[in-house]
Design a protein around this motif. Structure first.
Motif, PDB file in Angstrom:
ATOM      1  N   ASN A  97      32.623  12.729 -26.249  1.00  0.00           N
ATOM      2  CA  ASN A  97      31.313  12.591 -26.901  1.00  0.00           C
ATOM      3  C   ASN A  97      30.281  13.483 -26.204  1.00  0.00           C
ATOM      4  OD1 ASN A  97      32.266  10.655 -28.790  1.00  0.00           O
ATOM      5  ND2 ASN A  97      32.291   9.155 -27.128  1.00  0.00           N
ATOM      6  N   GLY A  98      30.520  14.775 -26.258  1.00  0.00           N
ATOM      7  CA  GLY A  98      29.683  15.745 -25.550  1.00  0.00           C
ATOM      8  C   GLY A  98      30.259  16.000 -24.175  1.00  0.00           C
ATOM      9  N   SER A  99      29.971  17.176 -23.611  1.00  0.00           N
ATOM     10  CA  SER A  99      30.586  17.482 -22.317  1.00  0.00           C
ATOM     11  C   SER A  99      29.924  16.719 -21.172  1.00  0.00           C
ATOM     12  CB  SER A  99      30.585  18.991 -22.044  1.00  0.00           C
ATOM     13  OG  SER A  99      29.346  19.564 -22.288  1.00  0.00           O
ATOM     14  N   ARG A 100      28.690  16.279 -21.378  1.00  0.00           N
ATOM     15  CA  ARG A 100      27.999  15.560 -20.298  1.00  0.00           C
ATOM     16  C   ARG A 100      28.751  14.296 -19.890  1.00  0.00           C
ATOM     17  NH1 ARG A 100      21.653  14.780 -19.976  1.00  0.00           N
ATOM     18  NH2 ARG A 100      21.467  13.196 -18.407  1.00  0.00           N
ATOM     19  N   GLU A 101      29.048  13.451 -20.868  1.00  0.00           N
ATOM     20  CA  GLU A 101      29.755  12.210 -20.505  1.00  0.00           C
ATOM     21  C   GLU A 101      31.140  12.523 -19.966  1.00  0.00           C
ATOM     22  OE1 GLU A 101      32.482  10.582 -21.856  1.00  0.00           O
ATOM     23  OE2 GLU A 101      32.809  11.451 -23.833  1.00  0.00           O
ATOM     24  N   THR A 240      34.496  21.744 -23.222  1.00  0.00           N
ATOM     25  CA  THR A 240      33.667  22.539 -24.123  1.00  0.00           C
ATOM     26  C   THR A 240      32.940  21.611 -25.091  1.00  0.00           C
ATOM     27  OG1 THR A 240      33.607  24.518 -25.483  1.00  0.00           O
ATOM     28  CG2 THR A 240      35.475  23.049 -25.815  1.00  0.00           C
ATOM     29  N   SER A 241      32.029  22.184 -25.874  1.00  0.00           N
ATOM     30  CA  SER A 241      31.094  21.340 -26.599  1.00  0.00           C
ATOM     31  C   SER A 241      30.610  22.045 -27.855  1.00  0.00           C
ATOM     32  CB  SER A 241      29.908  21.060 -25.669  1.00  0.00           C
ATOM     33  OG  SER A 241      28.837  20.482 -26.373  1.00  0.00           O
ATOM     34  N   LEU A 242      30.272  21.244 -28.866  1.00  0.00           N
ATOM     35  CA  LEU A 242      29.670  21.826 -30.071  1.00  0.00           C
ATOM     36  C   LEU A 242      28.152  21.951 -29.951  1.00  0.00           C
ATOM     37  CD1 LEU A 242      31.612  19.941 -32.911  1.00  0.00           C
ATOM     38  CD2 LEU A 242      31.802  22.360 -32.303  1.00  0.00           C
ATOM     39  N   SER A 243      27.553  21.295 -28.944  1.00  0.00           N
ATOM     40  CA  SER A 243      26.088  21.196 -28.900  1.00  0.00           C
ATOM     41  C   SER A 243      25.402  22.548 -29.025  1.00  0.00           C
ATOM     42  CB  SER A 243      25.640  20.525 -27.603  1.00  0.00           C
ATOM     43  OG  SER A 243      26.176  19.237 -27.505  1.00  0.00           O
ATOM     44  N   LYS A 244      25.833  23.507 -28.199  1.00  0.00           N
ATOM     45  CA  LYS A 244      25.193  24.817 -28.198  1.00  0.00           C
ATOM     46  C   LYS A 244      25.864  25.752 -29.197  1.00  0.00           C
ATOM     47  CE  LYS A 244      23.760  23.250 -24.027  1.00  0.00           C
ATOM     48  NZ  LYS A 244      24.091  21.944 -23.494  1.00  0.00           N
ATOM     49  N   ARG A 245      27.207  25.682 -29.272  1.00  0.00           N
ATOM     50  CA  ARG A 245      27.951  26.555 -30.192  1.00  0.00           C
ATOM     51  C   ARG A 245      27.488  26.370 -31.630  1.00  0.00           C
ATOM     52  NH1 ARG A 245      32.199  25.609 -33.724  1.00  0.00           N
ATOM     53  NH2 ARG A 245      33.674  27.325 -34.040  1.00  0.00           N
ATOM     54  N   LEU A 251      24.940  15.414 -32.248  1.00  0.00           N
ATOM     55  CA  LEU A 251      26.242  14.924 -32.755  1.00  0.00           C
ATOM     56  C   LEU A 251      27.039  14.264 -31.646  1.00  0.00           C
ATOM     57  CD1 LEU A 251      28.008  15.009 -35.395  1.00  0.00           C
ATOM     58  CD2 LEU A 251      29.087  17.059 -34.448  1.00  0.00           C
ATOM     59  N   ARG A 252      26.862  14.761 -30.430  1.00  0.00           N
ATOM     60  CA  ARG A 252      27.616  14.341 -29.234  1.00  0.00           C
ATOM     61  C   ARG A 252      29.105  14.579 -29.461  1.00  0.00           C
ATOM     62  NH1 ARG A 252      25.385  15.848 -26.695  1.00  0.00           N
ATOM     63  NH2 ARG A 252      26.080  14.798 -24.822  1.00  0.00           N
ATOM     64  N   SER A 253      29.473  15.837 -29.403  1.00  0.00           N
ATOM     65  CA  SER A 253      30.869  16.163 -29.668  1.00  0.00           C
ATOM     66  C   SER A 253      31.329  17.360 -28.858  1.00  0.00           C
ATOM     67  CB  SER A 253      31.051  16.460 -31.157  1.00  0.00           C
ATOM     68  OG  SER A 253      32.399  16.818 -31.412  1.00  0.00           O
ATOM     69  N   PHE A 326      21.770  30.564 -22.690  1.00  0.00           N
ATOM     70  CA  PHE A 326      20.469  30.831 -23.316  1.00  0.00           C
ATOM     71  C   PHE A 326      19.295  30.697 -22.348  1.00  0.00           C
ATOM     72  CE2 PHE A 326      21.288  26.520 -25.608  1.00  0.00           C
ATOM     73  CZ  PHE A 326      20.714  25.769 -24.606  1.00  0.00           C
ATOM     74  N   TYR A 327      19.563  31.038 -21.076  1.00  0.00           N
ATOM     75  CA  TYR A 327      18.507  30.971 -20.065  1.00  0.00           C
ATOM     76  C   TYR A 327      18.225  32.338 -19.467  1.00  0.00           C
ATOM     77  CZ  TYR A 327      19.882  26.062 -20.125  1.00  0.00           C
ATOM     78  OH  TYR A 327      20.179  24.787 -20.531  1.00  0.00           O
ATOM     79  N   LEU A 328      16.966  32.528 -19.069  1.00  0.00           N
ATOM     80  CA  LEU A 328      16.642  33.625 -18.149  1.00  0.00           C
ATOM     81  C   LEU A 328      16.384  32.968 -16.796  1.00  0.00           C
ATOM     82  CD1 LEU A 328      14.331  35.894 -20.342  1.00  0.00           C
ATOM     83  CD2 LEU A 328      16.677  36.378 -19.588  1.00  0.00           C
TER      84      LEU A 328
HETATM   85  C1  PLP Z   1      25.968  23.318 -17.933  1.00  0.00           C
HETATM   86  C2  PLP Z   1      25.940  22.201 -18.916  1.00  0.00           C
HETATM   87  N1  PLP Z   1      27.026  21.448 -19.065  1.00  0.00           N
HETATM   88  C3  PLP Z   1      27.066  20.428 -19.926  1.00  0.00           C
HETATM   89  C4  PLP Z   1      25.969  20.113 -20.709  1.00  0.00           C
HETATM   90  C5  PLP Z   1      26.068  18.927 -21.611  1.00  0.00           C
HETATM   91  O1  PLP Z   1      26.070  19.276 -22.948  1.00  0.00           O
HETATM   92  P1  PLP Z   1      26.660  18.325 -24.056  1.00  0.00           P
HETATM   93  O2  PLP Z   1      26.819  16.967 -23.469  1.00  0.00           O
HETATM   94  O3  PLP Z   1      25.670  18.340 -25.157  1.00  0.00           O
HETATM   95  O4  PLP Z   1      27.975  18.907 -24.460  1.00  0.00           O
HETATM   96  C6  PLP Z   1      24.803  20.862 -20.600  1.00  0.00           C
HETATM   97  C7  PLP Z   1      23.621  20.517 -21.404  1.00  0.00           C
HETATM   98  O5  PLP Z   1      22.553  21.010 -21.288  1.00  0.00           O
HETATM   99  C8  PLP Z   1      24.793  21.941 -19.677  1.00  0.00           C
HETATM  100  O6  PLP Z   1      23.708  22.704 -19.517  1.00  0.00           O
END
Ligand code: PLP
Length: 402
Positions: A97-101, A240-245, A251-253, A326-328
């Motif tokens: 459910n997203g890469s964070r969790e 990996t994650s759909l959040s940024k792609r 969606l948390r995926s 997407f950072y500077l």
């Molecule tokens: C380096 C990095 N990893 C993981 C995440 C988590 O993203 P998500 O849980 O939406 O997949 C973020 C979100 O900002 C991130 O910057």
């Protein structure tokens, strides 16, 4: 209460809120925030359609393993994206459910805190979840600095042997947040050699992999392993994650892929933790992983934006187009005497632009904070807004320097 909770550090955005609490932004300007790295491009219609077409899925409990078609779609995506990479959808992939969790939960799965001095090695600066995940798993952290002189490559070679000997998990972030640096094959080879020698797991956070500025797409961890003949991905998990792609942070995926033995333990952990992906989200995710056009369109938007903004800022500060992300990640001019927090507070006061002090994203380690004297700017808003923010920053720096 769990005593480990008290070891957690305040999150950077909380520190930013406190820093800015006493600043009155110049009312002549509209607020522009480059502070938070949340994707803001439009969510593709095909994902919304897939989501609304599958609401019937709300009526059943999902399995933690996820549906076979979803795992197949993830495996097919990896094969297309990483030059024919073979990842077994039955044993080497799990939806998350997203890469964070998943980053957090993976640490809880692999860390054995009963071992004295259990250590997690993190890049510095770093995505803050790595530290929290390590501390709540009962481990200690060791921070390896990124080196501006080597395009912000992490100094893995500088980690002392005594630290490696206690290391159970290494977080890798490629493309890096905040640096945008992509790890090359030689760096991967070094880490694999160390992992074989000391037995640690590598968690490769690749959630920015689809937003890149070079011709060549960023090398993936599993791709690097496969190129080096490590087809079983021993001790390696890519996240990996759909959040940024796909512009769906809500969606948390995402998914994890790699070493089947770790995936098996992770599945067990996740079953008890209760982190199965909703069937509705699974359907939308399947549609997202199966389409590449929206990803190319999204990348084109970022490329156009970075091409417009980077030269403006590079005229007044030490900043360059990153490999990806997407950072500077910019060094502030000497007139600010290295104070990234003062830079951020004054910029808000005079020009109503929010940037994140780099020192908030790093820890003091081996005598210095590698984020100090730097700021992170997330170029997630529309191009015109980002250009306007850059123009205000240019004016701000000119006013300070002249
Ligand atoms: C380096 C990095 N990893 C993981 C995440 C988590 O993203 P998500 O849980 O939406 O997949 C973020 C979100 O900002 C991130 O910057």
């Amino acid at each position: 209460m769990n005593p480990l909770l008290s070891r957690l550090q305040p999150y950077p955005f909380e520190r930013l809120r406190q820093l800015h609490a006493n600043v009155t932004p110049n009312p002549a300007y509209k607020l522009i925030s480059l502070g938070i790295g949340e994707p803001r491009h439009a969510t593709p219609q095909l994902i919304k359609d897939a989501l609304s077409a599958s609401l019937a899925g709300l009526a059943s409990y999902p399995g933690t393993l996820g549906s076979a078609p979803l795992r197949q779609a993830m495996s097919d995506w990896m094969a297309r994206r990483y030059g024919g990479l073979a990842v077994d959808p039955a044993t080497q992939i799990l939806p998350v459910n997203g890469s964070r969790e998943a980053l957090f939960a993976l640490a809880q799965t692999v860390i054995d805190a009963s071992q004295p001095g259990a250590t997690v090695v993190c890049p510095n600066p770093f995505y803050q979840i790595y530290e929290g995940a390590a501390l709540l798993a009962g481990a200690q952290t060791w921070f390896a600095p990124s080196d501006p002189a080597r395009n912000f490559a992490v100094d893995w070679a500088g980690v002392p042997e005594a630290v490696w000997a206690k290391t159970q998990l290494v977080f890798v972030c490629s493309p890096g947040n905040p640096t945008g640096a992509v790890m090359g094959l030689a760096e991967w080879e070094l880490l694999f050699r160390l992992s074989d020698q000391y037995g640690f797991v590598i968690a490769s956070d690749e959630c920015y992999s689809e937003i890149y500025f070079r011709d060549e797409a960023p090398l993936g961890g599993l791709q690097a392993a496969s190129q080096l003949g490590r087809h079983d991905f021993k001790n390696l998990i890519a996240l990996t994650s759909l959040s940024k792609r796909s512009n769906v942070p809500g969606l948390r995926s995402g998914f994890v892929a790699g070493d089947a033995a770790i995936i098996k333990s992770f599945l067990l952990y996740r079953t008890y933790h209760g982190s199965a992906m909703s069937p509705v989200v699974q359907a939308a995710s399947l549609a997202a992983w199966s389409d590449e056009q929206h990803v190319e369109d999204n990348r084109a938007l970022y490329r156009e934006k970075f091409a417009a903004v980077t030269p403006l800022l590079a005229s007044v500060m030490d900043v360059a187009l990153p490999d990806a992300g997407f950072y500077l990640w910019a060094a502030i001019p000497p007139a600010f005497k290295g104070s990234d927090t003062a830079f951020s507070a004054e910029l808000l006061g005079f020009y109503n632009v929010v940037v994140l002090p780099g020192s908030y994203l790093a820890r003091d380690a081996q005598g210095h904070n590698p984020g100090a004297g730097r700021i992170r700017m997330a170029l997630v808003a529309e191009t015109a807004e980002c250009v306007e923010a850059a123009q205000r920053i240019v004016q701000f720096i000119h006013s300070k320097v002249h």
